[in-house]
Write an enzyme that holds these catalytic residues in place. Structure first.
Site, PDB file in Angstrom:
ATOM      1  N   TYR A 142      -6.113  15.129  -0.132  1.00 37.87           N
ATOM      2  CA  TYR A 142      -6.764  14.625   1.082  1.00 37.87           C
ATOM      3  C   TYR A 142      -7.069  15.758   2.069  1.00 37.87           C
ATOM      4  O   TYR A 142      -7.897  15.606   2.957  1.00 37.87           O
ATOM      5  CB  TYR A 142      -5.902  13.566   1.779  1.00 37.87           C
ATOM      6  CG  TYR A 142      -5.763  12.280   0.989  1.00 37.87           C
ATOM      7  CD1 TYR A 142      -6.598  12.002  -0.087  1.00 37.87           C
ATOM      8  CD2 TYR A 142      -4.801  11.341   1.305  1.00 37.87           C
ATOM      9  CE1 TYR A 142      -6.471  10.840  -0.815  1.00 37.87           C
ATOM     10  CE2 TYR A 142      -4.663  10.166   0.580  1.00 37.87           C
ATOM     11  CZ  TYR A 142      -5.498   9.930  -0.490  1.00 37.87           C
ATOM     12  OH  TYR A 142      -5.367   8.778  -1.209  1.00 37.87           O
ATOM     13  N   LYS A 193       1.327  14.151 -12.558  1.00 41.04           N
ATOM     14  CA  LYS A 193       0.523  14.121 -13.786  1.00 41.04           C
ATOM     15  C   LYS A 193       0.526  15.516 -14.392  1.00 41.04           C
ATOM     16  O   LYS A 193      -0.496  16.207 -14.438  1.00 41.04           O
ATOM     17  CB  LYS A 193      -0.915  13.659 -13.459  1.00 41.04           C
ATOM     18  CG  LYS A 193      -1.039  12.204 -13.094  1.00 41.04           C
ATOM     19  CD  LYS A 193      -1.070  11.292 -14.314  1.00 41.04           C
ATOM     20  CE  LYS A 193      -2.393  11.380 -15.020  1.00 41.04           C
ATOM     21  NZ  LYS A 193      -2.385  10.548 -16.263  1.00 41.04           N
ATOM     22  N   ASP A 226       0.724   7.511 -13.736  1.00 40.37           N
ATOM     23  CA  ASP A 226       0.069   6.299 -14.253  1.00 40.37           C
ATOM     24  C   ASP A 226       1.091   5.372 -14.897  1.00 40.37           C
ATOM     25  O   ASP A 226       1.059   4.146 -14.725  1.00 40.37           O
ATOM     26  CB  ASP A 226      -1.082   6.645 -15.213  1.00 40.37           C
ATOM     27  CG  ASP A 226      -0.673   7.633 -16.301  1.00 40.37           C
ATOM     28  OD1 ASP A 226       0.340   8.336 -16.135  1.00 40.37           O
ATOM     29  OD2 ASP A 226      -1.365   7.696 -17.335  1.00 40.37           O
ATOM     30  N   ASP A 250      -0.111   7.176  -2.080  1.00 39.65           N
ATOM     31  CA  ASP A 250      -0.970   6.199  -1.423  1.00 39.65           C
ATOM     32  C   ASP A 250      -1.122   4.962  -2.322  1.00 39.65           C
ATOM     33  O   ASP A 250      -0.962   3.813  -1.891  1.00 39.65           O
ATOM     34  CB  ASP A 250      -2.346   6.870  -1.183  1.00 39.65           C
ATOM     35  CG  ASP A 250      -3.176   6.154  -0.157  1.00 39.65           C
ATOM     36  OD1 ASP A 250      -2.734   5.117   0.354  1.00 39.65           O
ATOM     37  OD2 ASP A 250      -4.292   6.632   0.145  1.00 39.65           O
ATOM     38  N   ASP A 254       1.153   1.151  -2.230  1.00 38.50           N
ATOM     39  CA  ASP A 254       0.463  -0.131  -2.069  1.00 38.50           C
ATOM     40  C   ASP A 254       0.799  -1.090  -3.213  1.00 38.50           C
ATOM     41  O   ASP A 254       0.930  -2.298  -2.999  1.00 38.50           O
ATOM     42  CB  ASP A 254      -1.057   0.074  -1.990  1.00 38.50           C
ATOM     43  CG  ASP A 254      -1.508   0.342  -0.550  1.00 38.50           C
ATOM     44  OD1 ASP A 254      -0.639   0.595   0.301  1.00 38.50           O
ATOM     45  OD2 ASP A 254      -2.726   0.292  -0.292  1.00 38.50           O
TER      46      ASP A 254
END
Ligand code: NAD
Length: 369
Positions: A142, A193, A226, A250, A254
């Site tokens: 970001y 990852k 993942d 993020d 959620d």
């Protein structure tokens, strides 16, 4: 009686409505002699723009910097949708996060027994769930440079975001996660990852080293981000503390949030580095939800996320973990008695307004004192 400076930034929409319920609890803490919170109030978001032409004034920034903790409501609303970008309501929150150096975002996902049926997952998967996602908040993709869209001149454009992490950023966020795990079930799951990203390889290496050198009594596992998302909806109770980067955090926070039901139930904390002298971290506590303009002023807002955010302040800023536990018990008891604001009422009508929910929680804490 210990005394703390708490800076309140209720913000816009339902922000001031849910903050009012915390203020009742603060007043009781003081009257009871548990702790004295010196509270000051400021403006942030749209209301600050209306008053000062900025999303937060310099004077309020100074108060936030000087406070032991900041309690933040919510910002934004249609009234300010067209204000210039750099003074939009969210700019106030981003400025606070940046200037206070809040690099660690903590999002607990707790499923209160009385709400286990409200989850979209099966009851036995979520009942009793208590996990904590620790997300790196100030680095990663970001913020990394270059961050551009380039016209390639052949009818094509190229968008670039850069995922970048330095050693110190991974060290400090992993230390936060290991320290928190010490106070919980003693397990950290680090999600990245490493199979396809260099930042993932580095993340894995640094977390492994910090664990080996400083926290070998904590159980550490590495999980691909993942797979972590899949595991969160398959069997979330396998986790205790999950530590991950800004982007994966993020998304994963959620996912975890929705295991437990409504936005109106979700607190969060954002922490900075410990002060060299006082050892106290800069901290901001806020509900995950926004200003909910659709229900502002109707008394329908659920104050639990805001009250639970104050509970996190008791635990992480004021060393009052025992009272944070009591606050959680009080919330649980009120829900078990069947009190529901509209967002958690399911297909039944709501039977509590914002202030009725807040007062019921206060009464439960008083009964536990
Ligand atoms: P929102 O979180 O405000 O609302 C989403 C939905 O959830 C709405 O239907 C709302 O009524 C409901 N809801 C939210 N909190 C609730 C509560 N405590 N009790 C009961 N119901 C609740 O998100 P949105 O509608 O996408 O955004 C509204 C405004 O809030 C926008 O201006 C947005 O930019 C802003 N926003 C601010 C923050 C923040 O201050 N941190 C976060 C997200 C959105």
């Amino acid at each position: 009686m210990a005394s703390y400076n708490l800076f309140l930034l209720p913000g816009d929409g339902i922000g001031p409505e849910v903050m009012a319920e915390v203020e009742k609890i603060l007043a009781w803490f003081k009257a009871k002699g548990i702790a004295s919170f010196n509270t000051d109030r400021g403006l942030v978001g749209g209301c600050a723009y209306d008053a000062h032409g900025a999303a937060i004034s310099e004077a309020d920034m100074e108060k936030a910097m000087a406070a032991d903790a900041v309690l933040f409501g919510a910002v934004g609303g249609p009234k300010w949708d067209k204000v210039p970008y750099d003074v939009r309501p969210e700019a106030g929150l981003l400025r606070l996060r940046k200037d206070l150096g809040l690099f660690a975002n903590l999002r607990p996902a707790i499923c209160y027994p009385a709400l286990a049926d409200a989850s979209s997952l099966k009851k036995d998967v979520v009942e009793g769930l208590d996990i904590l996602i620790v997300r790196e908040l100030t680095g990663g993709v970001y913020f990394g440079e270059p961050k551009t869209i380039t016209d390639l001149g052949n009818g094509q454009k190229r968008g670039i975001d850069t995922q970048v992490y330095d050693t110190f950023e991974i060290e400090r966020i992993s230390r936060v996660a290991f320290e928190l795990a010490k106070t919980r079930k003693g397990k950290v799951s680090s999600a990245e990852k490493r199979n396809v990203m260099k930042t993932g390889v580095l993340w894995n290496e640094i977390v492994t080293r910090v664990h080996k050198e400083e926290y070998s009594s904590i159980q550490l596992e590495h999980v691909l981000a993942d797979n972590c998302a899949m595991q969160l909806v398959r069997w979330p109770k396998q986790y205790d503390v999950i530590v991950t980067d800004n982007l994966f955090g993020d998304v994963l926070s959620d996912v975890a949030a929705m295991l437990t039901g409504s936005l109106g139930m979700l607190p969060s904390a954002s922490l900075g580095a410990p002060d060299a002298k006082t050892k106290r971290r800069k901290a901001l506590y806020e509900p995950v939800h926004g200003s909910a303009p659709d229900i502002a002023g109707t008394g329908a807002a659920n104050p639990i996320a805001m009250i639970a955010s104050f509970g996190m302040a008791l635990r992480y800023s004021f060393g009052l973990g025992e009272w944070a536990d009591k606050l959680d018990q009080a919330i649980s008891a009120v829900l078990a008695k069947g009190l529901r604001t509209k967002d958690i009422a399911g297909d039944k009508p709501a039977n509590a307004t914002t202030s009725q929910m807040g007062e019921a929680i206060l009464q439960e804490i008083q009964a536990l004192a």
